[in-house]
Design a protein around this motif. Structure first.
Motif, mmCIF file in Angstrom:
data_model
loop_
_atom_site.group_PDB
_atom_site.id
_atom_site.type_symbol
_atom_site.label_atom_id
_atom_site.label_comp_id
_atom_site.label_asym_id
_atom_site.label_seq_id
_atom_site.Cartn_x
_atom_site.Cartn_y
_atom_site.Cartn_z
ATOM 1 N N TYR A 106 -1.785 -20.878 16.754
ATOM 2 C CA TYR A 106 -1.871 -19.512 17.200
ATOM 3 C C TYR A 106 -3.357 -19.214 18.103
ATOM 4 O O TYR A 106 -3.090 -18.363 19.090
ATOM 5 N N GLN A 107 -4.426 -19.981 17.902
ATOM 6 C CA GLN A 107 -5.514 -20.060 18.769
ATOM 7 C C GLN A 107 -4.892 -20.329 20.206
ATOM 8 O O GLN A 107 -5.749 -19.892 20.971
ATOM 9 N N TRP A 108 -4.420 -21.401 20.333
ATOM 10 C CA TRP A 108 -3.909 -21.940 21.502
ATOM 11 C C TRP A 108 -3.204 -20.894 22.478
ATOM 12 O O TRP A 108 -3.400 -20.706 23.580
ATOM 13 N N VAL A 109 -2.251 -20.217 21.626
ATOM 14 C CA VAL A 109 -1.317 -19.099 22.225
ATOM 15 C C VAL A 109 -2.501 -18.030 22.671
ATOM 16 O O VAL A 109 -2.158 -17.348 23.850
ATOM 17 N N LYS A 110 -3.149 -17.927 21.925
ATOM 18 C CA LYS A 110 -4.085 -16.338 22.054
ATOM 19 C C LYS A 110 -4.916 -16.829 23.339
ATOM 20 O O LYS A 110 -5.332 -16.094 24.359
ATOM 21 N N ILE A 169 2.990 -27.134 24.077
ATOM 22 C CA ILE A 169 3.149 -26.706 22.436
ATOM 23 C C ILE A 169 3.080 -25.139 22.734
ATOM 24 O O ILE A 169 4.007 -24.160 22.269
ATOM 25 N N VAL A 170 2.223 -24.603 23.744
ATOM 26 C CA VAL A 170 1.999 -23.043 23.981
ATOM 27 C C VAL A 170 3.322 -22.936 24.676
ATOM 28 O O VAL A 170 3.826 -21.678 24.170
ATOM 29 N N MET A 171 3.779 -23.277 25.642
ATOM 30 C CA MET A 171 4.984 -23.055 26.407
ATOM 31 C C MET A 171 6.199 -22.875 25.478
ATOM 32 O O MET A 171 6.929 -21.876 25.317
ATOM 33 N N TYR A 172 6.483 -23.925 24.469
ATOM 34 C CA TYR A 172 7.553 -23.818 23.645
ATOM 35 C C TYR A 172 7.328 -22.725 22.640
ATOM 36 O O TYR A 172 8.270 -21.994 22.227
#
Length: 229
Positions: free
Chosen positions: A160-164, A134-137
Motif C-alpha cells: 500500500y505504501q509503495w503504491v502511494k 511489485i508496484v507495477m504489478y
C-alpha cells in the motif's frame, strides 16, 4: 503516472471500436492512449474466453507445481514467447511467469500455490527493483493489495505504501532514503518552500539578536558618556 485500470465493459467497448475503426492501428491507439499490445491482448482474451476473459483479477489464483514447471520449461525451450506461455497455461500475467522462471533458474523449488492469511505475512527487506516490480504489478491488477502481498510475500502495508509513494513521486518515491539526506535540488516544491521559510526564520532571529546586541552597546555607550566629567 499510474497506469489506468479499465473495467471489462470499457475493454469490450474499446475492442468493438478497434474492430470498427476507420483509421490505422497506430492512430487508433494514439487517440485512445492505449498501447497496441494491450488492445491486441484484450482482443485475444475476448476471442478465447469471452467477456470473462476481460475481467480484472480480484482473487487469488492457485497453480500446481507441475503447471509452473511445465510453463517454465516451455518458455526456456525457445519454442514459445513469454506471452504465448501465459496464454497457453492461462496464467494471470507475465509477471507471475517471470517470477517462476527466476525461482527455477535460482534453483528454488516451484511449489503448489498456497493461500496465506495477509495478517501472517510480515514485511521484509526489498531492493528498489523489487519494489518497482511489485508496484507495477499492483497497478496493472486493479490495486489488489491483498493478492500482491501474497504473491510477492511482503506485507499488505508495504504494498500500500509503495503504491502511494510511486503515485506521488514516481520511482524516486520508492528509493530507500534511510541515512540519506536530500540535497535541495532533490526536494519537492512544497519542501523547498518549507526550507526557505525556516531559513528566513533563522535569519530574522539572527537580525533580532544583532539589533538587541547593538542596542545594548548603544546603551552602554550612553551611560559611559553621562559619567564623563
Amino acid at each position: 503516472m499510474a497506469k489506468r485500470t479499465y473495467s471489462a465493459q470499457e475493454k469490450y467497448e474499446l475492442i468493438i471500436a478497434y474492430e470498427n475503426r476507420q483509421t490505422s492501428i497506430k492512430d487508433f491507439c494514439l487517440e485512445q492512449s492505449i498501447p497496441k499490445k494491450t488492445i491486441q491482448e484484450w482482443v485475444y482474451l475476448y476471442q478465447s474466453r469471452g467477456i470473462d476473459g476481460l475481467q480484472n483479477s480480484t482473487g487469488w489464483k492457485r497453480y500446481a507445481k507441475e503447471l509452473k514447471t511445465a510453463a517454465v520449461l516451455d518458455y526456456q525451450s525457445g519454442s514459445y514467447s513469454l506471452k504465448e506461455v501465459v496464454r497457453k497455461y492461462n496464467i494471470s500475467s507475465s509477471s507471475v511467469l517471470q517470477k517462476w522462471i527466476k525461482n527455477y533458474n535460482g534453483h528454488r523449488e516451484l511449489k503448489d500455490t498456497q493461500r496465506m492469511n495477509n495478517s501472517m505475512i510480515k514485511g521484509r527487506s526489498t531492493t528498489l527493483e523489487e519494489r518497482l516490480e511489485i508496484v507495477m504489478y499492483c497497478l496493472q491488477n486493479g490495486k489488489n493489495y491483498h493478492q500482491v502481498s501474497e504473491l510477492f510475500k511482503v506485507s499488505y502495508q508495504q504494498v500500500y505504501q509503495w503504491v502511494k509513494k510511486y503515485e506521488k513521486d514516481g520511482e524516486y518515491g520508492l528509493k530507500d532514503k534511510r541515512g540519506h539526506h536530500k540535497t535541495e535540488l532533490e526536494l519537492p516544491p512544497e519542501e523547498k518552500v518549507q526550507l526557505e521559510m525556516k531559513r528566513l526564520e533563522r535569519e530574522n532571529e539572527r537580525l533580532r539578536a544583532e539589533n538587541a546586541f547593538l542596542k545594548k552597546l548603544e546603551e552602554i555607550e550612553r551611560r559611559r558618556l553621562k559619567k564623563r566629567p
